[in-house]
Design an enzyme around this catalytic site. Structure first.
Site, short mmCIF file in Angstrom:
data_model
loop_
_atom_site.label_atom_id
_atom_site.label_comp_id
_atom_site.label_asym_id
_atom_site.label_seq_id
_atom_site.Cartn_x
_atom_site.Cartn_y
_atom_site.Cartn_z
N VAL A 1 -20.36 1.37 -4.70
CA VAL A 1 -20.92 0.11 -5.32
C VAL A 1 -21.95 0.04 -4.63
CG1 VAL A 1 -18.34 -0.80 -4.71
CG2 VAL A 1 -19.89 0.08 -3.00
N LYS B 1 1.00 -0.92 0.24
CA LYS B 1 -0.13 0.08 -0.02
C LYS B 1 1.17 1.29 0.07
CE LYS B 1 -4.55 1.29 0.63
NZ LYS B 1 -5.93 0.22 -0.08
N GLY C 1 -25.56 2.78 2.90
CA GLY C 1 -24.90 3.97 1.31
C GLY C 1 -25.27 2.78 -0.27
N VAL C 2 -25.82 4.62 -1.07
CA VAL C 2 -25.86 3.85 -2.14
C VAL C 2 -25.11 4.86 -3.30
CG1 VAL C 2 -28.65 2.37 -2.17
CG2 VAL C 2 -27.97 5.36 -2.19
N GLY C 3 -23.84 4.75 -3.02
CA GLY C 3 -22.88 5.09 -4.06
C GLY C 3 -22.65 4.35 -5.11
P1 NAD Z 1 -18.39 5.46 -2.60
O1 NAD Z 1 -18.32 7.01 -2.05
O2 NAD Z 1 -19.17 5.53 -4.27
O3 NAD Z 1 -20.19 5.66 -2.00
C1 NAD Z 1 -20.37 5.68 -0.72
C2 NAD Z 1 -21.57 6.36 -0.62
O4 NAD Z 1 -21.68 6.20 0.84
C3 NAD Z 1 -21.81 7.66 -0.48
O5 NAD Z 1 -23.43 7.17 -1.65
C4 NAD Z 1 -22.04 8.05 0.56
O6 NAD Z 1 -23.20 9.33 0.56
C5 NAD Z 1 -22.37 6.86 1.50
N1 NAD Z 1 -22.37 7.26 2.99
C6 NAD Z 1 -21.67 7.83 3.39
N2 NAD Z 1 -21.15 8.13 4.50
C7 NAD Z 1 -22.53 7.44 4.70
C8 NAD Z 1 -23.59 6.81 5.66
N3 NAD Z 1 -22.92 7.19 7.59
N4 NAD Z 1 -24.67 6.74 6.30
C9 NAD Z 1 -24.81 6.59 5.55
N5 NAD Z 1 -24.40 6.42 3.76
C10 NAD Z 1 -24.03 7.13 4.04
O7 NAD Z 1 -17.29 4.52 -2.37
P2 NAD Z 1 -17.69 3.19 -2.94
O8 NAD Z 1 -16.35 2.42 -3.93
O9 NAD Z 1 -19.61 2.83 -3.48
O10 NAD Z 1 -17.37 2.85 -1.69
C11 NAD Z 1 -17.83 2.22 -0.45
C12 NAD Z 1 -17.29 1.03 0.48
O11 NAD Z 1 -17.15 -0.25 -0.45
C13 NAD Z 1 -16.03 2.30 0.25
O12 NAD Z 1 -15.99 1.58 2.06
C14 NAD Z 1 -14.74 1.07 -0.31
O13 NAD Z 1 -13.18 1.26 0.42
C15 NAD Z 1 -15.87 -0.37 -0.06
N6 NAD Z 1 -15.63 -0.11 -1.62
C16 NAD Z 1 -15.47 -0.09 -2.65
C17 NAD Z 1 -14.60 -0.69 -3.58
C18 NAD Z 1 -14.72 -0.03 -5.71
O14 NAD Z 1 -14.97 -1.40 -6.20
N7 NAD Z 1 -15.39 0.89 -5.20
C19 NAD Z 1 -14.05 -2.12 -3.89
C20 NAD Z 1 -13.83 -2.66 -2.38
C21 NAD Z 1 -14.07 -1.71 -1.31
#
Ligand code: NAD
Length: 393
Positions: free
Chosen positions: A199, A87, A195-197
Site C-alpha cells: 500500500v 475475525k 513503508g513502501v510495500g
Molecule cells: P507489506 O508487507 O506489503 O508492506 C509493509 C512494508 O513496510 C514492507 O515494505 C516492509 O519492509 C516495511 N516495513 C516493515 N517494518 C518497517 C519499519 N520498521 N520501518 C519502515 N518500513 C517497514 O504490507 P501492506 O499490505 O502494504 O500493509 C501495510 C500496512 O497496511 C499493514 O499494517 C496492513 O495491515 C495495512 N493494511 C493493508 C491493506 C491492504 O490492502 N494491503 C488494507 C488495510 C490495511
C-alpha cells in the site's frame, strides 16, 4: 473436529472482551488450534480476515481474536457496509504448520457459523489458503479473480492494495481540505511515507502525480529500490529518522503501534493519515495527538478500501445484498472514494465537539452498529434499517 464455545464467564478475564456474540475454539488437527470470534452482527454477517501466527499461548490468541473482531465491527460500520465484525486466528507458524488439509479444516470451522462469519486473508494467509477454505464453505472472500463467477475477469476480487491506497488518497485530500481550508493542496505539501510495500508504494504513486516532496523509508532495500525506480524524485531516509522528517503529512504504511509516547514527540507534521492498522499504541495517544494539534485520521477509516473490496466480492458471490448496492467495479470504486467524505465528516464532528478524532470515529461507528444502520446518508439509512437483519441464508 473438536469444537467448543467459550462462555461469557470464561471470556470475562480477557481485557479485549466486549460482550462478543460468539467465540469458538477449534482443534483443526493434532497440533493446531484456531479461534473464531463474532463481535457484533447487528449490521449483517461478520466479516474479518484469518490470521495465522505463532502466538505464545492460547490466551494471547484469544485476546487478539477478541480485539481484532471488535475492530472489524467498527471498520465495517464506518465504511457503510452491511456487515458486522468478526475475525479468525490460527495458532502456528505458517511455514511449518500450514497445509491444504489444515486450511480445508479451517473451512469447516468457518462453516460451523452457517454464514454468521465470513473469512478472508490476513497476515499469514493468502489467496491460495482462501481457495482451500472454499472447499468446505462458501463464506470466504478474497479469492483469486479467476474464481469470480458471472463477472469479467479481474472485475472484482484479487489484490485490494491499489484500492486501499485509493481510499487513503481520498482521505488524505479530505484531511488537507479540512486542515488548510482550501489554501493548500497536494503540490504545496510534503509527505513522509513509512513503508513502501503493497500500500505504501501505491500511495506514493498516487501522490506523485502532483509532484509534492515525498520522503520514504523501509527496512527492505529492494522495496526502496522498486519505489525509486518508479518515482525517481522520492527522497529516502533511515527508518529511525522518518518520524522527525520536516513534513506536512506523515503517512504510516508499515506496521502498528507507531504512534506512541516516543514517536509523537518527534513528529513535525500537521496531519497523520496512513494505512497501517492499529497505529495508536494505546488509546491515550489519540488524545496526545489532539493536544499537539496534529490531525489524526483514524486508521481503520482511511484504510477501509480493502474491506470494501472483499465485501463487494462476497456480495457478488453470495447474492447477499440487503442495501441493493450495484455490485460492479465502478460502484465499488465509488464506494471506496466515499472514504474521503467519511473522513471529512469525522474530522469536522471531532472539531465541533472539541474531541480527539479516534474517539469521534468510534462514537460514529457505535451509533451505526448499535442501531443496526450501515449507510451514510439519511435516505439510504431509512432503506437499510428494515433490511439490515437479513442474513445470509
Ligand atoms: P507489506 O508487507 O506489503 O508492506 C509493509 C512494508 O513496510 C514492507 O515494505 C516492509 O519492509 C516495511 N516495513 C516493515 N517494518 C518497517 C519499519 N520498521 N520501518 C519502515 N518500513 C517497514 O504490507 P501492506 O499490505 O502494504 O500493509 C501495510 C500496512 O497496511 C499493514 O499494517 C496492513 O495491515 C495495512 N493494511 C493493508 C491493506 C491492504 O490492502 N494491503 C488494507 C488495510 C490495511
Amino acid at each position: 473436529m473438536n469444537i467448543t464455545d467459550l462462555s461469557p464467564e470464561a471470556l470475562s478475564e480477557f481485557p479485549s472482551y466486549d460482550d462478543h456474540e460468539h467465540v469458538r475454539r477449534f482443534v483443526l488437527n493434532d497440533e493446531v488450534v484456531a479461534y473464531i470470534a463474532v463481535h457484533n452482527s447487528n449490521l449483517g454477517p461478520s466479516l474479518g480476515g484469518c490470521r495465522f501466527k505463532p502466538y505464545t499461548d492460547e490466551k494471547e490468541a484469544i485476546n487478539d481474536v477478541l480485539r481484532l473482531s471488535r475492530g472489524m465491527t467498527y471498520k465495517n460500520a464506518v465504511a457503510g457496509l452491511p456487515l458486522g465484525g468478526g475475525k479468525a486466528v490460527i495458532i502456528g507458524e505458517p511455514k511449518v504448520h500450514k497445509t491444504a488439509e489444515l486450511m480445508q479444516a479451517m473451512g469447516e470451522a468457518v462453516e460451523s457459523f452457517e454464514g454468521l462469519y465470513i473469512t478472508a486473508e490476513d497476515s499469514g494467509t493468502n489467496e491460495e489458503d482462501m481457495v482451500n477454505i472454499s472447499q468446505n464453505t462458501q463464506f470466504v472472500t478474497g479469492l483469486p479473480p479467476e474464481k469470480m463467477e458471472g463477472s469479467t475477469y479481474g472485475e472484482l476480487g484479487g489484490n485490494p492494495s491499489p484500492l486501499t491506497a485509493l481510499g487513503c488518497y481520498e482521505g488524505i485530500k479530505a484531511a488537507i481540505e479540512f486542515r488548510y481550508k482550501g489554501e493548500k493542496s497536494i503540490p504545496d505539501l510534503s509527505f513522509a511515507v513509512q513503508g513502501v510495500g503493497a500500500v505504501g508504494f501505491e500511495i506514493c504513486k498516487l501522490l506523485s502525480q502532483d509532484n509534492p516532496k515525498i520522503t520514504i523509508c523501509d527496512i527492505n532495500d529492494e522495496n526502496i529500490q522498486a519505489a525509486k525506480d518508479a518515482i525517481p524524485s522520492l527522497e529516502v531516509v533511515d527508518v529511525h529518522d522518518i518520524y522527525g522528517v520536516d513534513c506536512d503529512i506523515f503517512v504510516p504504511c508499515a506496521m502498528g503501534g507507531v504512534l506512541n509516547d516516543n514517536t509523537i514527540e518527534l513528529l513535525k507534521c500537521d496531519i497523520v493519515a496512513g494505512m497501517a492498522n492499529n497505529q495508536l499504541l494505546s488509546e491515550h495517544h489519540d488524545q496526545m495527538l489532539h493536544s499537539k494539534n496534529i490531525l489524526y485520521v483514524p486508521d481503520y477509516v482511511i484504510n477501509s478500501g480493502g474491506v470494501i473490496c472483499v465485501g463487494y466480492e462476497f456480495f457478488r458471490n453470495s447474492g447477499y445484498n440487503p442495501q441493493d448496492f450495484n455490485i460492479e467495479r465502478g460502484a465499488m470504486v465509488s464506494h471506496v472514494e466515499r472514504i474521503g467524505k467519511i473522513v471529512y465528516e469525522i474530522l469536522d464532528r471531532a472539531a465541533q465537539e472539541g474531541r480527539p478524532t479516534g474517539e469521534t470515529a468510534d462514537n460514529i461507528a457505535e451509533e451505526k452498529f448499535l442501531k443496526g444502520v450501515a449507510l451514510n446518508d439519511n435516505e439510504e439509512e431509512e432503506n437499510s434499517s428494515q433490511n439490515s437483519t437479513k442474513l445470509v441464508q
